[in-house]
Design a protein around this motif. Structure first.
Motif, mmCIF file in Angstrom:
data_model
loop_
_atom_site.group_PDB
_atom_site.id
_atom_site.type_symbol
_atom_site.label_atom_id
_atom_site.label_comp_id
_atom_site.label_asym_id
_atom_site.label_seq_id
_atom_site.Cartn_x
_atom_site.Cartn_y
_atom_site.Cartn_z
ATOM 1 N N MET A 177 0.840 -1.116 -0.007
ATOM 2 C CA MET A 177 -0.107 0.072 -0.126
ATOM 3 C C MET A 177 0.822 1.512 0.028
ATOM 4 O O MET A 177 1.884 1.159 0.521
ATOM 5 N N SER A 178 0.262 2.255 -0.521
ATOM 6 C CA SER A 178 1.015 3.810 -0.709
ATOM 7 C C SER A 178 1.205 4.518 0.522
ATOM 8 O O SER A 178 0.049 4.323 1.334
ATOM 9 N N VAL A 179 1.924 5.264 0.786
ATOM 10 C CA VAL A 179 1.985 6.066 1.814
ATOM 11 C C VAL A 179 0.646 7.241 2.056
ATOM 12 O O VAL A 179 0.530 7.588 2.970
ATOM 13 N N ASP A 180 0.146 7.275 0.758
ATOM 14 C CA ASP A 180 -0.845 8.440 0.654
ATOM 15 C C ASP A 180 -2.273 7.607 0.810
ATOM 16 O O ASP A 180 -3.341 8.297 0.582
ATOM 17 N N ALA A 181 -2.244 6.146 1.305
ATOM 18 C CA ALA A 181 -3.678 5.409 1.591
ATOM 19 C C ALA A 181 -4.557 6.092 2.254
ATOM 20 O O ALA A 181 -5.655 6.140 2.269
ATOM 21 N N LEU A 182 -3.959 6.740 3.218
ATOM 22 C CA LEU A 182 -4.787 7.076 4.320
ATOM 23 C C LEU A 182 -5.909 8.203 4.098
ATOM 24 O O LEU A 182 -6.837 8.491 4.652
ATOM 25 N N ASN A 183 -5.420 8.798 2.931
ATOM 26 C CA ASN A 183 -6.060 10.005 2.409
ATOM 27 C C ASN A 183 -7.702 9.609 1.843
ATOM 28 O O ASN A 183 -8.440 10.271 1.917
ATOM 29 N N ALA A 184 -7.804 8.248 1.670
ATOM 30 C CA ALA A 184 -8.890 7.751 1.060
ATOM 31 C C ALA A 184 -9.724 7.008 2.214
ATOM 32 O O ALA A 184 -10.686 6.387 1.860
ATOM 33 N N VAL A 185 -9.374 7.390 3.456
ATOM 34 C CA VAL A 185 -10.152 6.609 4.567
ATOM 35 C C VAL A 185 -11.696 6.673 4.580
ATOM 36 O O VAL A 185 -12.466 5.929 4.818
ATOM 37 N N CYS A 186 -12.084 7.968 3.933
ATOM 38 C CA CYS A 186 -13.541 8.374 3.935
ATOM 39 C C CYS A 186 -13.890 9.103 2.874
ATOM 40 O O CYS A 186 -13.385 10.149 3.008
ATOM 41 N N PRO A 187 -14.623 8.935 2.021
ATOM 42 C CA PRO A 187 -14.930 9.699 0.651
ATOM 43 C C PRO A 187 -16.013 10.595 1.111
ATOM 44 O O PRO A 187 -16.622 10.556 1.982
ATOM 45 N N TYR A 188 -15.751 11.901 0.465
ATOM 46 C CA TYR A 188 -16.636 12.984 0.782
ATOM 47 C C TYR A 188 -17.062 13.510 -0.505
ATOM 48 O O TYR A 188 -16.368 13.723 -1.567
ATOM 49 N N TYR A 189 -18.339 13.873 -0.674
ATOM 50 C CA TYR A 189 -19.058 14.352 -1.918
ATOM 51 C C TYR A 189 -18.245 15.498 -2.624
ATOM 52 O O TYR A 189 -18.091 15.474 -3.793
ATOM 53 N N THR A 190 -17.686 16.450 -1.884
ATOM 54 C CA THR A 190 -17.331 17.752 -2.439
ATOM 55 C C THR A 190 -15.778 17.775 -2.311
ATOM 56 O O THR A 190 -15.326 18.689 -2.546
ATOM 57 N N MET A 191 -15.251 16.509 -2.322
ATOM 58 C CA MET A 191 -13.672 16.349 -1.920
ATOM 59 C C MET A 191 -12.947 16.808 -3.229
ATOM 60 O O MET A 191 -13.487 16.719 -4.243
ATOM 61 N N TYR A 192 -11.857 17.560 -3.176
ATOM 62 C CA TYR A 192 -11.082 17.644 -4.447
ATOM 63 C C TYR A 192 -9.658 16.722 -4.218
ATOM 64 O O TYR A 192 -9.418 16.101 -3.312
ATOM 65 N N PRO A 193 -9.159 16.320 -5.296
ATOM 66 C CA PRO A 193 -8.200 15.217 -5.550
ATOM 67 C C PRO A 193 -6.860 15.931 -4.741
ATOM 68 O O PRO A 193 -6.579 16.856 -4.654
ATOM 69 N N LEU A 194 -6.051 14.777 -4.025
ATOM 70 C CA LEU A 194 -4.894 15.181 -3.362
ATOM 71 C C LEU A 194 -3.914 15.636 -4.250
ATOM 72 O O LEU A 194 -3.086 16.396 -3.808
ATOM 73 N N ASP A 195 -3.898 15.310 -5.413
ATOM 74 C CA ASP A 195 -2.852 16.084 -6.470
ATOM 75 C C ASP A 195 -2.887 17.430 -6.482
ATOM 76 O O ASP A 195 -1.880 18.137 -6.764
ATOM 77 N N PHE A 196 -4.144 18.060 -6.241
ATOM 78 C CA PHE A 196 -4.051 19.522 -6.263
ATOM 79 C C PHE A 196 -3.129 20.271 -5.393
ATOM 80 O O PHE A 196 -2.253 20.891 -5.589
ATOM 81 N N PRO A 197 -3.661 20.105 -3.869
ATOM 82 C CA PRO A 197 -2.638 20.761 -2.901
ATOM 83 C C PRO A 197 -1.085 20.136 -3.116
ATOM 84 O O PRO A 197 -0.064 20.789 -2.667
ATOM 85 N N LEU A 198 -1.137 18.826 -3.441
ATOM 86 C CA LEU A 198 0.243 18.132 -3.155
ATOM 87 C C LEU A 198 1.172 18.750 -4.371
ATOM 88 O O LEU A 198 2.321 19.289 -4.248
ATOM 89 N N ALA A 199 0.697 19.166 -5.422
ATOM 90 C CA ALA A 199 1.478 19.924 -6.664
ATOM 91 C C ALA A 199 1.706 21.125 -6.330
ATOM 92 O O ALA A 199 3.094 21.648 -6.713
ATOM 93 N N VAL A 200 0.851 21.871 -5.781
ATOM 94 C CA VAL A 200 1.082 23.271 -5.299
ATOM 95 C C VAL A 200 2.294 23.218 -4.336
ATOM 96 O O VAL A 200 3.359 24.025 -4.340
ATOM 97 N N LEU A 201 1.945 22.438 -3.414
ATOM 98 C CA LEU A 201 3.121 22.460 -2.080
ATOM 99 C C LEU A 201 4.279 21.957 -2.463
ATOM 100 O O LEU A 201 5.403 22.382 -1.967
ATOM 101 N N LYS A 202 4.186 20.828 -3.427
ATOM 102 C CA LYS A 202 5.757 20.468 -3.752
ATOM 103 C C LYS A 202 6.428 21.122 -4.729
ATOM 104 O O LYS A 202 7.737 21.131 -4.308
#
Length: 362
Positions: A1-26
């Motif tokens: 399993m990937s280190v980012d697996a925890l992000n999917a622990v509970c889906p949320y109808y209005t969620m945005y993808p992890l790629d968005f903040p990850l790309a900005v901050l990285k």
């Protein structure tokens, strides 16, 4: 399993993808720089910051959002989480409050519902340790969802996983299709999910989540100076965050029915200009807790039953707040992967374009 697996622990109808903040901050951030998300939702920005060694603060007025975001900032082993759940279920007596009625009879098998009530009562008494914070998030994520052909992975009858089915519609849906809830193994589902989401621990990084109102300046009084504010506020007219999460709200101590009243802690949607003014209070508050070279990145869009242009709403909200929008980029098609609504009800309308706005302090 990937280190980012925890992000999917509970889906949320209005969620945005992890790629968005990850790309900005990285791309531009540095380890150790503080990040603020004043509308943190399920904690995606906070989790992205954690992966990059950046401490963060998340604020949200929804108890569901705050519970999930808190889970993104802690760690416990899968074994400890399962042991905690097992201890609760083994020690439990008959729960004091088990919901009744047609919806609850069709939504959950009686044995499953009783066990969920055991977990609910105990976690309401004490949910301060990382182990229990993660157990709570895992249960929230499994509370409702589709029934697979193989091994069950959700506790409920056929349902969407990102939002809770409304009782009358759900009863009609299940009755017409002769769908009855299965007696699932609650502990086995928790175990499978704990092993999926917690197999590889993310970095240990400082962070905090507050169940609070970002319009209140006191909310940020103890927040360190931040270099980044990365967020996605509610879209103008979108007021159903809590009713859409009513089953998860019930598990967190809320009523066992849908409550449509809008809490005072949510932004008011009485008009586009009023809504912009509400958001402006938030931008002003975070500007006061931002470093001189801080950046604010906002993902924003709109919904179909409001005729206001989303970018006009956003620009108006930034006026006289200390922030200046430098550029805005359209987000790729937001309709891809929208299977959740289609599986339980009519196909949704095509989504309105979203934009990422990049701002700096004036």
């Amino acid at each position: 399993m990937s280190v980012d697996a925890l992000n999917a622990v509970c889906p949320y109808y209005t969620m945005y993808p992890l790629d968005f903040p990850l790309a900005v901050l990285k791309r531009h951030g540095k380890p150790g720089e503080w990040v603020i998300d004043p509308f943190c939702g399920r904690g995606t920005t906070n989790f992205a910051a954690r992966l990059l060694g950046m401490p963060s603060v998340g604020v949200d007025s929804s108890p569901v959002a705050a519970a999930l975001a808190k889970a993104k900032l802690v760690y416990a082993s899968p074994g400890h989480v399962v042991a905690s759940a097992r201890a609760i279920l083994n020690a439990a007596k008959e729960p004091a409050d088990v919901p009744s009625g047609r919806f609850w009879k069709l939504a959950y098998h009686r044995k499953t519902l009783v066990e969920l009530c055991h977990l609910r009562e105990e976690l309401l008494k004490d949910c301060t340790s990382p182990t229990r914070v993660l157990l709570r998030a895992i249960v929230l994520g499994a509370l409702h969802g589709p029934r697979p052909k193989g091994k069950p992975s959700y506790f409920s009858n056929q349902s969407p996983r990102t939002f809770a089915p409304k009782p009358n519609y759900a009863v009609k849906f299940w009755t017409e299709r002769n769908l009855r809830p299965d007696a699932v193994d609650v502990l086995s589902i928790i175990k499978a999910r704990a092993e999926r989401y917690l197999a590889e621990p993310p970095p240990d990084v400082e962070g905090m989540v507050q169940l609070a109102d970002s319009r209140d300046a006191d909310t940020f009084s103890n927040v360190p100076k931040a270099s980044w504010v990365v967020t996605s506020p509610p879209y103008y007219g979108m007021r159903t965050y809590l009713p859409d999460q009513w089953l998860r709200l019930w598990f967190l101590g809320g009523p066992d029915y849908v409550e449509y009243r809008q809490p005072e802690a949510q932004l008011e949607h009485t008009g586009a200009m009023h809504f912009s003014a509400e958001m402006a209070r938030v931008w002003t508050n975070v500007a006061k807790r931002a470093a001189s070279d801080a950046r604010l990145i906002i993902r924003f869009g709109g919904i179909h039953d409001r005729d206001a242009e989303p970018m006009d709403v956003l620009r108006n909200s930034l006026a006289d707040t200390g922030w200046v929008m430098k550029t805005a980029r359209r987000v790729p098609d937001a309709d891809t992967g929208r299977r959740q609504v289609r599986q339980f009800q009519a196909a949704p309308k095509k989504s309105i374009a979203e934009y990422d706005a990049y701002c700096r302090l004036a």
